[in-house]
Design a protein around this motif. Sequence first.
Motif, short mmCIF file in Angstrom:
data_model
loop_
_atom_site.label_atom_id
_atom_site.label_comp_id
_atom_site.label_asym_id
_atom_site.label_seq_id
_atom_site.Cartn_x
_atom_site.Cartn_y
_atom_site.Cartn_z
N LEU A 7 -5.57 88.36 13.08
CA LEU A 7 -5.42 89.14 14.43
C LEU A 7 -3.98 88.84 15.34
O LEU A 7 -3.41 89.63 15.69
CB LEU A 7 -6.38 88.37 15.35
CG LEU A 7 -7.89 88.89 15.16
CD1 LEU A 7 -8.73 87.98 15.79
CD2 LEU A 7 -8.07 90.41 15.55
N ASP A 8 -3.46 87.87 14.57
CA ASP A 8 -2.07 87.44 15.11
C ASP A 8 -0.91 87.44 14.19
O ASP A 8 -0.91 86.71 13.09
CB ASP A 8 -2.10 85.82 15.77
CG ASP A 8 -1.02 85.41 16.47
OD1 ASP A 8 0.10 86.53 16.46
OD2 ASP A 8 -0.75 84.51 17.20
N HIS A 9 0.19 88.21 14.43
CA HIS A 9 1.14 88.44 13.28
C HIS A 9 2.45 88.11 13.81
O HIS A 9 3.49 88.39 13.38
CB HIS A 9 1.24 89.96 12.92
CG HIS A 9 -0.02 90.61 12.20
ND1 HIS A 9 -0.62 90.30 11.13
CD2 HIS A 9 -0.87 91.52 13.11
CE1 HIS A 9 -1.43 91.02 10.86
NE2 HIS A 9 -1.80 91.70 12.20
N GLU A 10 2.34 87.10 14.82
CA GLU A 10 3.67 86.41 15.47
C GLU A 10 3.77 85.06 14.58
O GLU A 10 2.82 84.29 14.77
CB GLU A 10 3.36 86.34 16.76
CG GLU A 10 4.70 85.73 17.59
CD GLU A 10 4.40 85.37 19.08
OE1 GLU A 10 5.28 84.30 19.54
OE2 GLU A 10 4.08 86.21 19.70
N HIS A 11 4.80 84.84 13.83
CA HIS A 11 5.02 83.87 13.08
C HIS A 11 6.11 82.92 13.55
O HIS A 11 6.52 82.06 12.94
CB HIS A 11 4.98 84.10 11.74
CG HIS A 11 3.90 85.22 11.19
ND1 HIS A 11 2.70 84.63 11.26
CD2 HIS A 11 4.07 86.08 10.32
CE1 HIS A 11 2.06 85.39 10.57
NE2 HIS A 11 2.74 86.34 9.98
N TYR A 12 6.96 83.39 14.56
CA TYR A 12 8.20 82.68 14.94
C TYR A 12 7.76 81.76 16.17
O TYR A 12 7.46 82.39 17.37
CB TYR A 12 9.38 83.72 15.15
CG TYR A 12 9.89 84.11 14.04
CD1 TYR A 12 11.39 84.01 13.68
CD2 TYR A 12 9.32 84.72 12.92
CE1 TYR A 12 11.83 84.35 12.60
CE2 TYR A 12 9.88 84.96 11.83
CZ TYR A 12 11.21 84.84 11.56
OH TYR A 12 11.83 85.23 10.22
N GLY A 13 8.11 80.52 16.23
CA GLY A 13 8.12 79.75 17.47
C GLY A 13 9.55 79.67 17.87
O GLY A 13 10.52 80.02 17.47
N VAL A 14 9.63 78.67 19.07
CA VAL A 14 10.82 78.66 19.66
C VAL A 14 11.97 78.08 18.70
O VAL A 14 13.01 78.23 19.16
CB VAL A 14 10.55 78.04 21.16
CG1 VAL A 14 9.93 76.48 21.07
CG2 VAL A 14 11.88 77.88 21.83
#
Length: 421
Positions: free
Chosen positions: A14-21
């Motif tokens: 469901l979540d394809h965001e792999h970059y954090g700050v």
Amino acid sequence: MSLGLLTHSAYSALDHEHYGVDTPSYLVAADNLLHGQGFVNALHQPELRRTPGYPLLLFIFQVAPLKVEYLIFVQHALCVLLIVGVAAFALRITGNRLVAVVAALVLSLDMATLRIANLFLTEITSTVLITLTAWTVYHVMTKPGSDLRTILVAGLLGGCSTLVRPVSLLYFIPLSICIFLALRPRALRPVLVFVASFLLLPLLWATRNFVEGNYFGLSTIGAEDILYYRAAGALGIQQPGSYLDNVRKINRALIDETCADLERIYERDCSQATETQKASYATRKGMSIILRDPLSYFRSTMVALAYVVFGGGAEAFSRISNASPRMAEYVVLFFTVPEACLALIGCWYWFRHERKACYVLVLTIVYFLIISAGAEAYSRFRVPVMPMYALLVGGGAAGIVQLIHQVRTSRLTSVDPIATQ
């Protein structure tokens, strides 16, 4: 295990965001390693902000035929293995299935862990290393005749965790206390071996930083955190209005003030100041603010601790479920508040049933929660101790069931004599 597989598989789908700050700074260091330029930052200067543990892992996953995206899968897989390991440990030590099941449920459903496992961040690697360190120390505590090699392994694992997240640097203190409490008359030698092996890798890295960057320490980020978050939190808590909004405003003001002071001290643009000079200034300035009003710093720490304990990935839950941010916060609190209450009860349960394990679980959790409780803190900082926290929650659930059973039994025994008359 099945629930863990389901939740981690579903979240990764469901979540394809792999970059954090913080992800770009790790990737830059890893990319420079890949191209044979050494451990340097984006300016090709010695990297002093980041420790080598996680960039090295990213480097390995960039070497063909691997892909860096595979690391996300590995992090989710490690979380599932941790769920299995925690459940097995609980069942083996307590013999109580409820403890094992509840602990596994807590780890499987923890939104903060699910979110962090899906990002290129250090916490999952750190969680595995901290858990292995704690488990090895517990083995030493329960086997007084343990080979010194086992203690050596425990120390080296702890040292590796420090090279992934420098916040682990003083973790040898609570673990040394655990070893002393368990072994007492024979504790001196194991403790000395453990501390020496624990500090070996951090000292080597600090020496590298001193040789290449004239900074004797693991990371300059710790110095920056003292000023821009810890001191900012102490100042922000004194002002009316939103604590987080106050911290953001003070953070920006401190950055501007730091730049002006560095230009005055070194007589050049603040962007030309070295990492060492910035770290030295930030440490002095930050500590002076904190020591000026330690009560405000304590209050700020307590607020930050609440964010760490009761937060839990509400933003991520809102994004994947399309729930409103406020509703997502309520859903997270529905889990985290009862978990915190059960964890407190779990301290009593583990103390009664396996005191040595209680020492390791409680002191590990207390150390990492307190040392991470700055104005920058949120639920991400709880993830490295979630296996231990889940065991306390499981113990709390079992403790409540036992208490209910005892109350019912006492009532029945008090009624029986009357019924027989």
